[in-house]
Motif scaffolding. Structure first.
Motif, PDB file in Angstrom:
ATOM      1  N   ILE A 152      39.548  37.426  34.789  1.00 22.18           N
ATOM      2  CA  ILE A 152      40.708  36.674  35.276  1.00 22.18           C
ATOM      3  C   ILE A 152      41.496  37.512  36.282  1.00 22.18           C
ATOM      4  N   MET A 153      41.694  38.796  35.976  1.00 19.57           N
ATOM      5  CA  MET A 153      42.425  39.669  36.900  1.00 19.57           C
ATOM      6  C   MET A 153      41.662  39.813  38.221  1.00 19.57           C
ATOM      7  N   ALA A 154      40.352  39.952  38.137  1.00 22.14           N
ATOM      8  CA  ALA A 154      39.538  40.068  39.357  1.00 22.14           C
ATOM      9  C   ALA A 154      39.655  38.801  40.190  1.00 22.14           C
ATOM     10  N   TRP A 155      39.650  37.650  39.545  1.00 25.46           N
ATOM     11  CA  TRP A 155      39.774  36.385  40.267  1.00 25.46           C
ATOM     12  C   TRP A 155      41.091  36.318  41.043  1.00 25.46           C
ATOM     13  N   PHE A 156      42.175  36.733  40.404  1.00 23.79           N
ATOM     14  CA  PHE A 156      43.479  36.677  41.061  1.00 23.79           C
ATOM     15  C   PHE A 156      43.617  37.721  42.163  1.00 23.79           C
TER      16      PHE A 156
END
Length: 121
Positions: free
Chosen positions: A15-19
């Motif tokens: 999720i952090m990588a996506w953002f």
């Protein structure tokens, strides 16, 4: 650490990588697919340049841009194929600026700026 915690941390990492990466990817995709072209990109295309090199800047022709200058553009060099792109440059009054690139025998032989009629595009 339990398997559930490892899975949770992995999911949180995704999720952090996506953002972090997602917005950059969107901007790059929009820049590549955007039908408009900057005046700088127009200037960087050089007469005599191989079509494959010029196409990296010019990309695909915009059918709407070609239609907008139909009947208003100067004649094409004999035997050439032309690519059309709208300019992102603001224009005074109505109408838009279209960049036309003509290729013949694998090289850029002409580039022109053509203004659309008022109310076109």
């Amino acid at each position: 650490m339990s398997t559930a915690a490892k899975i949770g941390l992995g999911f949180l990492g995704l999720i952090m990588a996506w953002f972090l990466i997602g917005p950059t990817a969107v901007v790059l995709i929009q820049a590549w697919t955007m039908p408009e072209m900057s005046p700088q990109e127009f200037d960087e295309a050089r007469l005599g340049q191989e079509r494959s090199d010029a196409q990296r800047r010019v990309r695909e022709s915009d059918d709407d841009a070609a239609k907008a200058v139909e009947g208003r553009e100067p004649s094409r060099p004999d035997g050439s194929e032309c690519t059309y792109r709208f300019s992102v440059a603001p224009q005074p009054g109505d109408g838009r600026l279209v960049y036309r690139f003509c290729f013949q025998d694998g090289e850029l032989v002409q580039k022109k700026q053509v203004r659309t009629a008022s109310g076109d595009a």
